[in-house]
Enzyme design. Structure first.
Site, mmCIF file in Angstrom:
data_model
loop_
_atom_site.group_PDB
_atom_site.id
_atom_site.type_symbol
_atom_site.label_atom_id
_atom_site.label_comp_id
_atom_site.label_asym_id
_atom_site.label_seq_id
_atom_site.Cartn_x
_atom_site.Cartn_y
_atom_site.Cartn_z
ATOM 1 N N ILE A 276 2.039 0.039 6.904
ATOM 2 C CA ILE A 276 2.635 -1.301 6.819
ATOM 3 C C ILE A 276 2.618 -1.980 8.194
ATOM 4 C CG2 ILE A 276 4.674 -2.639 6.141
ATOM 5 C CD1 ILE A 276 3.024 -1.062 3.856
ATOM 6 N N ARG B 294 -5.673 -14.272 2.672
ATOM 7 C CA ARG B 294 -6.975 -13.696 3.053
ATOM 8 C C ARG B 294 -7.799 -14.614 3.964
ATOM 9 N NH1 ARG B 294 -7.736 -10.531 -2.697
ATOM 10 N NH2 ARG B 294 -6.724 -8.617 -1.975
ATOM 11 N N ASN C 82 -1.410 6.798 -2.375
ATOM 12 C CA ASN C 82 -2.365 6.880 -3.481
ATOM 13 C C ASN C 82 -2.595 5.539 -4.177
ATOM 14 O OD1 ASN C 82 -2.887 9.701 -3.263
ATOM 15 N ND2 ASN C 82 -0.808 10.037 -4.035
ATOM 16 N N ASP D 91 -4.188 -14.048 -2.131
ATOM 17 C CA ASP D 91 -5.130 -15.169 -2.286
ATOM 18 C C ASP D 91 -4.937 -16.195 -1.165
ATOM 19 O OD1 ASP D 91 -6.408 -14.285 -4.547
ATOM 20 O OD2 ASP D 91 -5.231 -15.500 -5.951
ATOM 21 N N GLU E 35 -5.984 -6.130 3.868
ATOM 22 C CA GLU E 35 -5.786 -7.221 2.880
ATOM 23 C C GLU E 35 -6.855 -7.179 1.786
ATOM 24 O OE1 GLU E 35 -4.171 -10.981 3.734
ATOM 25 O OE2 GLU E 35 -3.127 -10.272 5.522
ATOM 26 N N THR F 171 -10.162 -4.330 0.745
ATOM 27 C CA THR F 171 -11.461 -3.994 1.354
ATOM 28 C C THR F 171 -12.508 -5.029 0.950
ATOM 29 O OG1 THR F 171 -12.196 -2.717 -0.553
ATOM 30 C CG2 THR F 171 -10.966 -1.505 1.146
ATOM 31 N N GLY G 279 -4.203 2.113 -2.841
ATOM 32 C CA GLY G 279 -4.775 1.216 -1.837
ATOM 33 C C GLY G 279 -5.461 0.074 -2.554
ATOM 34 N N SER G 280 -6.773 0.261 -2.816
ATOM 35 C CA SER G 280 -7.479 -0.754 -3.605
ATOM 36 C C SER G 280 -6.886 -0.851 -5.014
ATOM 37 C CB SER G 280 -8.971 -0.381 -3.712
ATOM 38 O OG SER G 280 -9.572 -0.480 -2.447
ATOM 39 N N THR H 28 0.811 -1.222 0.000
ATOM 40 C CA THR H 28 0.000 0.000 0.000
ATOM 41 C C THR H 28 0.846 1.274 0.000
ATOM 42 O OG1 THR H 28 -1.676 -1.200 1.225
ATOM 43 C CG2 THR H 28 -1.816 1.194 1.307
HETATM 44 N N1 COS Z 1 -3.764 -14.245 -9.220
HETATM 45 C C1 COS Z 1 -2.992 -14.163 -10.307
HETATM 46 N N2 COS Z 1 -3.032 -13.108 -11.160
HETATM 47 C C2 COS Z 1 -3.887 -12.115 -10.878
HETATM 48 C C3 COS Z 1 -4.732 -12.123 -9.764
HETATM 49 C C4 COS Z 1 -4.646 -13.266 -8.914
HETATM 50 N N3 COS Z 1 -5.403 -13.374 -7.828
HETATM 51 N N4 COS Z 1 -5.471 -10.996 -9.736
HETATM 52 C C5 COS Z 1 -5.108 -10.293 -10.822
HETATM 53 N N5 COS Z 1 -4.145 -10.955 -11.511
HETATM 54 C C6 COS Z 1 -3.493 -10.537 -12.738
HETATM 55 C C7 COS Z 1 -4.511 -10.348 -13.838
HETATM 56 O O1 COS Z 1 -4.745 -11.548 -14.535
HETATM 57 C C8 COS Z 1 -3.815 -9.336 -14.717
HETATM 58 O O2 COS Z 1 -2.835 -9.981 -15.516
HETATM 59 P P1 COS Z 1 -2.558 -9.492 -17.028
HETATM 60 O O3 COS Z 1 -1.930 -8.136 -16.899
HETATM 61 O O4 COS Z 1 -1.647 -10.534 -17.551
HETATM 62 O O5 COS Z 1 -3.904 -9.454 -17.693
HETATM 63 C C9 COS Z 1 -3.057 -8.461 -13.719
HETATM 64 O O6 COS Z 1 -2.893 -9.265 -12.539
HETATM 65 C C10 COS Z 1 -3.815 -7.224 -13.374
HETATM 66 O O7 COS Z 1 -5.118 -7.614 -12.950
HETATM 67 P P2 COS Z 1 -6.375 -6.663 -12.977
HETATM 68 O O8 COS Z 1 -6.429 -5.959 -14.297
HETATM 69 O O9 COS Z 1 -7.550 -7.417 -12.509
HETATM 70 O O10 COS Z 1 -5.899 -5.591 -11.886
HETATM 71 P P3 COS Z 1 -6.627 -4.343 -11.330
HETATM 72 O O11 COS Z 1 -5.642 -3.247 -11.361
HETATM 73 O O12 COS Z 1 -7.974 -4.129 -11.962
HETATM 74 O O13 COS Z 1 -6.843 -4.730 -9.780
HETATM 75 C C11 COS Z 1 -7.753 -5.891 -7.879
HETATM 76 C C12 COS Z 1 -7.464 -5.902 -9.377
HETATM 77 C C13 COS Z 1 -8.694 -4.813 -7.518
HETATM 78 C C14 COS Z 1 -8.414 -7.214 -7.565
HETATM 79 C C15 COS Z 1 -6.489 -5.742 -7.085
HETATM 80 O O14 COS Z 1 -5.876 -4.545 -7.389
HETATM 81 C C16 COS Z 1 -6.644 -5.857 -5.587
HETATM 82 O O15 COS Z 1 -6.715 -6.963 -5.052
HETATM 83 N N6 COS Z 1 -6.667 -4.730 -4.863
HETATM 84 C C17 COS Z 1 -6.633 -4.767 -3.404
HETATM 85 C C18 COS Z 1 -5.224 -4.814 -2.967
HETATM 86 C C19 COS Z 1 -5.106 -5.156 -1.545
HETATM 87 O O16 COS Z 1 -5.515 -6.219 -1.116
HETATM 88 N N7 COS Z 1 -4.525 -4.239 -0.767
HETATM 89 C C20 COS Z 1 -4.359 -4.471 0.616
HETATM 90 C C21 COS Z 1 -2.999 -4.110 0.997
HETATM 91 S S1 COS Z 1 -1.950 -5.416 1.112
HETATM 92 S S2 COS Z 1 -2.136 -5.955 2.959
#
Ligand code: COS
Length: 388
Positions: A156, A242, A128, A239, A363, A365, A130-131, A125
């Site tokens: 963090i 969570r 600018n 994955d 992890e 929202t 987050g999600s 994170t």
């Molecule tokens: N496993 C493997 N690959 C994944 C994946 C997963 N679970 N999720 C996404 N990807 C891949 C996609 O396939 C895509 O690959 P390509 O570029 O080859 O097509 C790439 O990653 C980007 O995916 P996507 O376009 O879906 O990304 P977005 O920017 O739209 O974001 C979300 C997707 C919203 C699901 C993601 O940004 C997310 O989980 N955000 C929350 C983050 C978080 O948990 N923050 C908490 C802080 S960490 S404690």
């Protein structure tokens, strides 16, 4: 409910329960009040081998999986999720190395984490980003045999306390999420400092800080996997971790339910214990039912992950979103059952309700979890994926 735990799993749960009852319950209010990192408890968990549950034996762990880890997290969370996030956050920090690191990296870092001698932390994170995790701005530029890192990570978990940081940074800003990379930075590396410790609503025993990189040089061997893999590393790690938020949630629910039932048995109004009133029984019945439903989902998700299944995003998000929403509701209800007393700091449910809120936020929202589930449904019903 009988979840048919193995003897080993029952032992893990019992050991974690004993530590929660004897070492965490008596100090949780003080840790919350003083915002104190629970090093003494981490040491007890390490001495009991609980820090190494989910790491392979060849790297000093006990060779368990997500499920064993979640059983311990659940029991610790029954007492305090501020403490359990200090425990589980180290796993989040170590998972990028465990899942994607080289043999040398695993040998160098995992044994210390598994033995509880060092904690790890995960840095994704930013202010600018987050999600929208692919919007990160921290950069790493290769200069000879070193990467030079610049930028700031925010909120963090374990910041300042952990020794090993796995951070997601941009090695090629022009490529969006495909330009991100994962890299290991050790505490004490010149150019790597910590910002202020955040003052939080809940989980106040845990440390949350900025990570500040200012021309911080790390050896190029610290790159995890290849350049450009960082976003996938982060998503795959999340994955797997969570369901751990699910485990925190069900532990917290159980703690809140225990407090509410015990209070309702003791508290007398209108000449009777308040548990004899249906109005109170119905609240408790819903709390118990929702807690059990969340537990069944979290346990199933963990077992599914440990079966070696590849396609775990949807189940993992479901376990997180359902159980954390339940935890918020159950802790609010626990405060309601205790009434005015529940609102006072003298009783633990006040802290539990404050603590619960973060489960719906960190992890990813709960809105992001629903996006993940929605996207997976679209793929499944379009025939692009097997239905799970
Ligand atoms: N496993 C493997 N690959 C994944 C994946 C997963 N679970 N999720 C996404 N990807 C891949 C996609 O396939 C895509 O690959 P390509 O570029 O080859 O097509 C790439 O990653 C980007 O995916 P996507 O376009 O879906 O990304 P977005 O920017 O739209 O974001 C979300 C997707 C919203 C699901 C993601 O940004 C997310 O989980 N955000 C929350 C983050 C978080 O948990 N923050 C908490 C802080 S960490 S404690």
């Amino acid at each position: 409910m009988d979840y048919f735990l193995t003897e080993n799993q029952m032992m893990i749960k019992e050991l974690a329960r004993q530590i929660a009852d004897q070492r965490i319950m008596p100090v949780r209010a003080e840790l919350d009040e003083k915002e104190e990192f629970p090093w003494e408890i981490i040491k007890v968990l390490a001495d009991s081998d609980l820090m190494g549950l989910c790491y392979p034996e060849e790297y000093g762990g006990l060779g368990g999986g997500t499920f064993e880890n979640c059983l311990a997290v659940e029991e610790i969370s029954r007492a305090c999720i501020g403490v359990s996030v200090c425990y589980a956050g180290s796993g989040l920090g170590a998972y990028p190395i465990l899942l994607f690191g080289s043999e040398e990296q695993k040998k160098k870092y995992i044994p210390d984490v598994a033995g509880g001698r060092k904690l790890a932390a995960f840095g994704l994170t930013e202010a600018n980003a987050g999600s929208d995790a692919s919007g990160i701005q921290t950069t790493a530029v290769l200069d000879g045999n070193e990467y030079i890192i610049n930028g700031t990570k925010q909120w963090i978990t374990g910041g300042g306390e952990a020794e090993i940081y796995t951070v997601i940074i941009m090695t090629d800003k022009t490529r969006g999420s495909r330009g991100a990379s994962a890299i290991i930075v050790e505490k004490g590396t010149p150019g790597f400092t910590f910002g202020k410790k955040e003052k939080k609503m809940g989980i106040r025993a845990s440390a949350t800080t900025e990570l500040i990189f200012s021309n911080c040089r790390v050896p190029k061997e610290n790159l995890i996997g290849r350049e450009g893999m960082g976003f996938i590393v982060a998503m795959r790690v999340l994955d797997r971790t969570r369901p751990g938020i699910g485990a925190q949630s069900i532990g917290l629910c159980q703690g809140a339910l225990d407090e509410a039932v015990n209070y309702a048995r003791e508290r007398r109004q209108f000449g009777k214990p308040i548990i004899s009133f249906q109005a109170v029984q119905h609240i408790l019945a819903d709390m118990a039912t929702q807690t059990e439903a969340a537990r069944a989902l979290v346990y199933s998700a963990c077992r599914f992950i440990d079966s070696g299944a590849k396609d775990i995003s949807k189940v993992s998000a479901m376990a997180k979103v359902f159980s954390s929403d339940v935890a918020m509701k159950v802790t609010v209800d626990a405060v309601q059952v205790l009434g005015g007393y529940g609102y006072m700091r003298d009783y633990p449910v006040e802290k539990m309700m404050r603590d619960a809120k973060i489960l719906q936020i960190y992890e990813g929202t709960n809105q992001i979890q629903r996006n993940v589930i929605g996207q997976e449904l679209i793929k499944e019903y379009a025939g692009k994926k097997e239905k799970r």
